[in-house]
Write a protein that holds these residues in place. Structure first.
Motif, PDB file in Angstrom:
ATOM      1  N   ASN A  32       0.857  -1.185   0.000  1.00  0.00           N
ATOM      2  CA  ASN A  32       0.000   0.000   0.000  1.00  0.00           C
ATOM      3  C   ASN A  32       0.902   1.246   0.000  1.00  0.00           C
ATOM      4  O   ASN A  32       1.720   1.413   0.892  1.00  0.00           O
ATOM      5  CB  ASN A  32      -0.858  -0.039   1.267  1.00  0.00           C
ATOM      6  CG  ASN A  32      -1.879   1.065   1.294  1.00  0.00           C
ATOM      7  OD1 ASN A  32      -1.724   2.066   0.617  1.00  0.00           O
ATOM      8  ND2 ASN A  32      -2.915   0.870   2.073  1.00  0.00           N
ATOM      9  N   LEU A  34       0.427   4.270   0.789  1.00  0.00           N
ATOM     10  CA  LEU A  34       0.320   5.105   1.999  1.00  0.00           C
ATOM     11  C   LEU A  34       1.140   4.529   3.141  1.00  0.00           C
ATOM     12  O   LEU A  34       1.841   5.258   3.850  1.00  0.00           O
ATOM     13  CB  LEU A  34      -1.143   5.203   2.423  1.00  0.00           C
ATOM     14  CG  LEU A  34      -1.967   6.236   1.693  1.00  0.00           C
ATOM     15  CD1 LEU A  34      -3.430   6.011   1.949  1.00  0.00           C
ATOM     16  CD2 LEU A  34      -1.568   7.612   2.151  1.00  0.00           C
ATOM     17  N   LEU A  82       1.860  12.920  -0.754  1.00  0.00           N
ATOM     18  CA  LEU A  82       0.437  12.615  -0.620  1.00  0.00           C
ATOM     19  C   LEU A  82      -0.350  13.188  -1.787  1.00  0.00           C
ATOM     20  O   LEU A  82      -1.339  12.593  -2.214  1.00  0.00           O
ATOM     21  CB  LEU A  82      -0.107  13.141   0.706  1.00  0.00           C
ATOM     22  CG  LEU A  82       0.300  12.312   1.921  1.00  0.00           C
ATOM     23  CD1 LEU A  82      -0.293  12.895   3.176  1.00  0.00           C
ATOM     24  CD2 LEU A  82      -0.141  10.882   1.780  1.00  0.00           C
ATOM     25  N   VAL A  86      -2.666  10.844  -3.896  1.00  0.00           N
ATOM     26  CA  VAL A  86      -4.094  11.152  -4.082  1.00  0.00           C
ATOM     27  C   VAL A  86      -4.452  11.105  -5.554  1.00  0.00           C
ATOM     28  O   VAL A  86      -5.467  10.515  -5.941  1.00  0.00           O
ATOM     29  CB  VAL A  86      -4.420  12.540  -3.474  1.00  0.00           C
ATOM     30  CG1 VAL A  86      -5.754  13.039  -3.992  1.00  0.00           C
ATOM     31  CG2 VAL A  86      -4.446  12.464  -1.982  1.00  0.00           C
ATOM     32  N   LEU A  89      -4.494   7.399  -6.603  1.00  0.00           N
ATOM     33  CA  LEU A  89      -5.565   6.585  -6.029  1.00  0.00           C
ATOM     34  C   LEU A  89      -6.943   7.077  -6.451  1.00  0.00           C
ATOM     35  O   LEU A  89      -7.927   6.343  -6.350  1.00  0.00           O
ATOM     36  CB  LEU A  89      -5.467   6.564  -4.505  1.00  0.00           C
ATOM     37  CG  LEU A  89      -4.270   5.827  -3.914  1.00  0.00           C
ATOM     38  CD1 LEU A  89      -4.383   5.753  -2.416  1.00  0.00           C
ATOM     39  CD2 LEU A  89      -4.170   4.430  -4.479  1.00  0.00           C
ATOM     40  N   ARG A  90      -7.009   8.314  -6.903  1.00  0.00           N
ATOM     41  CA  ARG A  90      -8.315   8.799  -7.341  1.00  0.00           C
ATOM     42  C   ARG A  90      -8.744   8.078  -8.612  1.00  0.00           C
ATOM     43  O   ARG A  90      -9.898   7.754  -8.817  1.00  0.00           O
ATOM     44  CB  ARG A  90      -8.226  10.307  -7.582  1.00  0.00           C
ATOM     45  CG  ARG A  90      -9.565  10.983  -7.587  1.00  0.00           C
ATOM     46  CD  ARG A  90      -9.402  12.413  -7.997  1.00  0.00           C
ATOM     47  NE  ARG A  90      -9.176  13.294  -6.871  1.00  0.00           N
ATOM     48  CZ  ARG A  90      -8.539  14.462  -6.992  1.00  0.00           C
ATOM     49  NH1 ARG A  90      -8.048  14.812  -8.149  1.00  0.00           N
ATOM     50  NH2 ARG A  90      -8.409  15.249  -5.949  1.00  0.00           N
ATOM     51  N   PRO A  93      -8.672   3.272  -7.061  1.00  0.00           N
ATOM     52  CA  PRO A  93      -8.679   3.283  -5.592  1.00  0.00           C
ATOM     53  C   PRO A  93      -7.926   2.119  -4.958  1.00  0.00           C
ATOM     54  O   PRO A  93      -7.550   2.201  -3.802  1.00  0.00           O
ATOM     55  CB  PRO A  93     -10.171   3.199  -5.253  1.00  0.00           C
ATOM     56  CG  PRO A  93     -10.859   3.685  -6.453  1.00  0.00           C
ATOM     57  CD  PRO A  93     -10.022   3.286  -7.614  1.00  0.00           C
TER      58      PRO A  93
ATOM     59  N   VAL B  71      -6.139  11.675   4.113  1.00  0.00           N
ATOM     60  CA  VAL B  71      -6.056  11.077   2.781  1.00  0.00           C
ATOM     61  C   VAL B  71      -6.696   9.697   2.778  1.00  0.00           C
ATOM     62  O   VAL B  71      -7.422   9.329   1.848  1.00  0.00           O
ATOM     63  CB  VAL B  71      -4.588  11.024   2.330  1.00  0.00           C
ATOM     64  CG1 VAL B  71      -4.429  10.140   1.113  1.00  0.00           C
ATOM     65  CG2 VAL B  71      -4.115  12.407   2.004  1.00  0.00           C
ATOM     66  N   ILE B  72      -6.464   8.916   3.856  1.00  0.00           N
ATOM     67  CA  ILE B  72      -7.058   7.576   3.926  1.00  0.00           C
ATOM     68  C   ILE B  72      -8.580   7.670   3.881  1.00  0.00           C
ATOM     69  O   ILE B  72      -9.253   6.979   3.116  1.00  0.00           O
ATOM     70  CB  ILE B  72      -6.591   6.854   5.205  1.00  0.00           C
ATOM     71  CG1 ILE B  72      -5.103   6.535   5.128  1.00  0.00           C
ATOM     72  CG2 ILE B  72      -7.367   5.573   5.404  1.00  0.00           C
ATOM     73  CD1 ILE B  72      -4.536   6.057   6.434  1.00  0.00           C
ATOM     74  N   LEU B  74     -10.408  10.289   2.894  1.00  0.00           N
ATOM     75  CA  LEU B  74     -10.880  10.983   1.694  1.00  0.00           C
ATOM     76  C   LEU B  74     -10.987  10.031   0.519  1.00  0.00           C
ATOM     77  O   LEU B  74     -11.970  10.042  -0.228  1.00  0.00           O
ATOM     78  CB  LEU B  74      -9.907  12.115   1.358  1.00  0.00           C
ATOM     79  CG  LEU B  74     -10.199  12.926   0.110  1.00  0.00           C
ATOM     80  CD1 LEU B  74     -11.325  13.875   0.405  1.00  0.00           C
ATOM     81  CD2 LEU B  74      -8.978  13.704  -0.304  1.00  0.00           C
ATOM     82  N   LEU B  75      -9.984   9.158   0.389  1.00  0.00           N
ATOM     83  CA  LEU B  75      -9.970   8.275  -0.768  1.00  0.00           C
ATOM     84  C   LEU B  75     -10.755   7.008  -0.520  1.00  0.00           C
ATOM     85  O   LEU B  75     -10.955   6.221  -1.433  1.00  0.00           O
ATOM     86  CB  LEU B  75      -8.523   7.918  -1.119  1.00  0.00           C
ATOM     87  CG  LEU B  75      -7.714   9.105  -1.598  1.00  0.00           C
ATOM     88  CD1 LEU B  75      -6.270   8.728  -1.691  1.00  0.00           C
ATOM     89  CD2 LEU B  75      -8.217   9.546  -2.950  1.00  0.00           C
ATOM     90  N   VAL B  77      -9.802   4.420   1.092  1.00  0.00           N
ATOM     91  CA  VAL B  77      -8.980   3.212   0.999  1.00  0.00           C
ATOM     92  C   VAL B  77      -8.829   2.572   2.374  1.00  0.00           C
ATOM     93  O   VAL B  77      -7.911   1.821   2.619  1.00  0.00           O
ATOM     94  CB  VAL B  77      -7.589   3.511   0.405  1.00  0.00           C
ATOM     95  CG1 VAL B  77      -7.710   3.850  -1.043  1.00  0.00           C
ATOM     96  CG2 VAL B  77      -6.903   4.610   1.173  1.00  0.00           C
TER      97      VAL B  77
END
Lengths: 105, 194
Positions: A32, A34, A82, A86, A89-90, A93, B71-72, B74-75, B77
Motif C-alpha cells: 500500500n 500510503l 500525498l 491522491v 488513487l483517485r 482506488p 487522505v485515507i 478521503l480516498l 482506501v
C-alpha cells in the motif's frame, strides 16, 4: 544499583538503528503506497533520533538544528508525496505499489 | 529514572514501528505511527531537546499523521489490505534478511565508532531555575547565525511544495493543468460578453 545505570548515547543510536531497519523492512514488504510512506517517516524519525543523541553526546547544538531542517523537509515531502498518491488513487482506488509501473507513458 | 524513561520510550517506539508494518488496516498503521512519534518525542525531552520535542508532537503527530488519516478517509482506501498475497515469492524473507543485515551493519559501525563520541562542542545548555527556555535560545542563536541561508532556502522549498501540490491535486482538464488554466482564461473571456 539498577537505577544508577543511565542510558549512554550508544543505546540511543542502537535504538535508532533498530527503528531505521524496521522502517526499511516496511518499505520493502508493504504494497500500500500510503503505508510505505509511513515507513519512510519511521526511517526519518530514526535519523532524527540519532541526530539528537549525537547533539547531546558531542555537546553541539548543530545536531538539533539539523533535525529542525529535517522536519521541514519531511513536511514538504509528505505534502508532495500525498498529492501524488491522491492523484493516483483517485483514478484507481485499489492501486498498489506494483501497479505504479503503469505510470510510464 | 532515566533508565526507566528510556526503556518505556523504546518500547513505545518499537511496538509502534512494528505495528506500522504488520497491521493490515492503514488507519491502524497510522495510529501505530502516532505511538512511535510520541516515543521519539519523549526521548527528545530526555536528551535536552525540548523545542524539538514540542515541534515533533505538533508537526508530526499533529499535522502529518492527520494528513495521512485525512487522505485515507478521503480516498476511501480504509479497508484492510490482505497481507497473505505475496507478489514475489521470496520477497518477505529477503526483506527481513536485508533489514537484519542493515541493523547489523549500522550497529557494528556504532559499536566500532563509540570511542569517537567525545564532547567537543560548547555543550548544550539545559533548563535551569533561572532560564527555562535556554534550549530554544541556543537553538535560535545557532539557526539564525550559522544556518540563516539554509533557513531562507527552506521558505523557498515550502512555497515550491505548496505550488506543486496545488498543481497535482487539482482535477486536470483535457490535457493537463496548463490546458485547464488556458481553458479557464478563455472561458472567462468568453463569458464576459454574455
Amino acid at each position: 544499583m539498577i537505577s544508577a545505570i543511565t542510558p549512554t548515547p550508544v543505546w540511543y543510536l542502537i535504538l535508532a538503528a533498530l527503528l531505521f531497519s524496521i522502517g526499511a523492512v516496511g518499505v520493502l514488504v508493504r504494497r500500500n503506497p500510503l503505508v510505505m510512506f509511513m515507513c519512510i517517516e519511521l526511517m526519518l524519525n530514526a535519523v532524527n533520533l540519532s541526530f539528537v543523541a549525537m547533539a547531546k553526546a558531542l555537546g553541539d547544538i548543530g545536531g538539533q538544528t539539523t533535525v529542525f531542517f529535517v522536519l521541514v523537509v519531511a513536511a514538504a515531502e509528505v505534502v508532495v508525496g500525498l498529492g501524488i498518491i491522491v492523484s493516483i488513487l483517485r483514478k484507481r482506488p485499489d492501486a498498489t505499489a506494483d501497479d505504479l509501473a503503469e505510470l510510464k507513458g | 529514572m532515566q533508565l526507566f524513561v528510556f526503556i518505556c520510550a523504546a518500547l513505545m517506539i518499537l511496538i509502534g514501528a512494528v505495528g506500522v508494518i504488520v497491521r493490515s488496516h492503514p488507519v491502524h498503521a497510522a495510529l501505530s505511527l502516532v505511538l512511535t512519534l510520541f516515543g521519539v518525542a519523549v526521548l527528545f525531552v530526555a536528551q535536552d531537546a525540548h523545542f524539538l520535542a514540542a515541534v515533533q508532537v505538533i508537526v508530526y503527530a499533529g499535522a502529518i499523521v492527520v494528513l495521512f488519516l485525512f487522505v485515507i478517509m478521503l480516498l476511501g482506501v480504509d479497508r484492510a489490505e490482505s497481507l497473505r498475497i505475496d507478489p514475489v515469492k521470496v520477497q518477505r524473507p529477503l526483506a527481513v534478511i536485508v533489514g537484519l543485515g542493515l541493523f547489523g551493519l549500522i550497529g557494528g559501525a556504532i559499536l566500532e565508532g563509540r570511542k569517537t563520541l567525545i564532547r567537543r562542542g560548547t555543550g548544550l545548555e539545559t533548563a535551569t531555575e533561572v532560564s527555562h527556555d535556554s534550549n530554544i535560545k541556543q537553538l535560535a542563536n545557532d539557526l539564525f547565525s550559522n544556518h540563516v541561508f539554509a533557513f531562507e532556502v527552506t521558505s523557498v522549498l515550502l512555497v515550491i511544495a505548496v505550488v506543486g501540490t496545488v498543481l497535482l491535486a487539482r482535477r486536470p482538464g483535457k490535457s493537463g493543468a496548463v490546458a485547464s488554466a488556458e481553458e479557464l482564461a478563455s472561458s472567462a473571456t468568453a463569458g464576459k460578453p454574455s
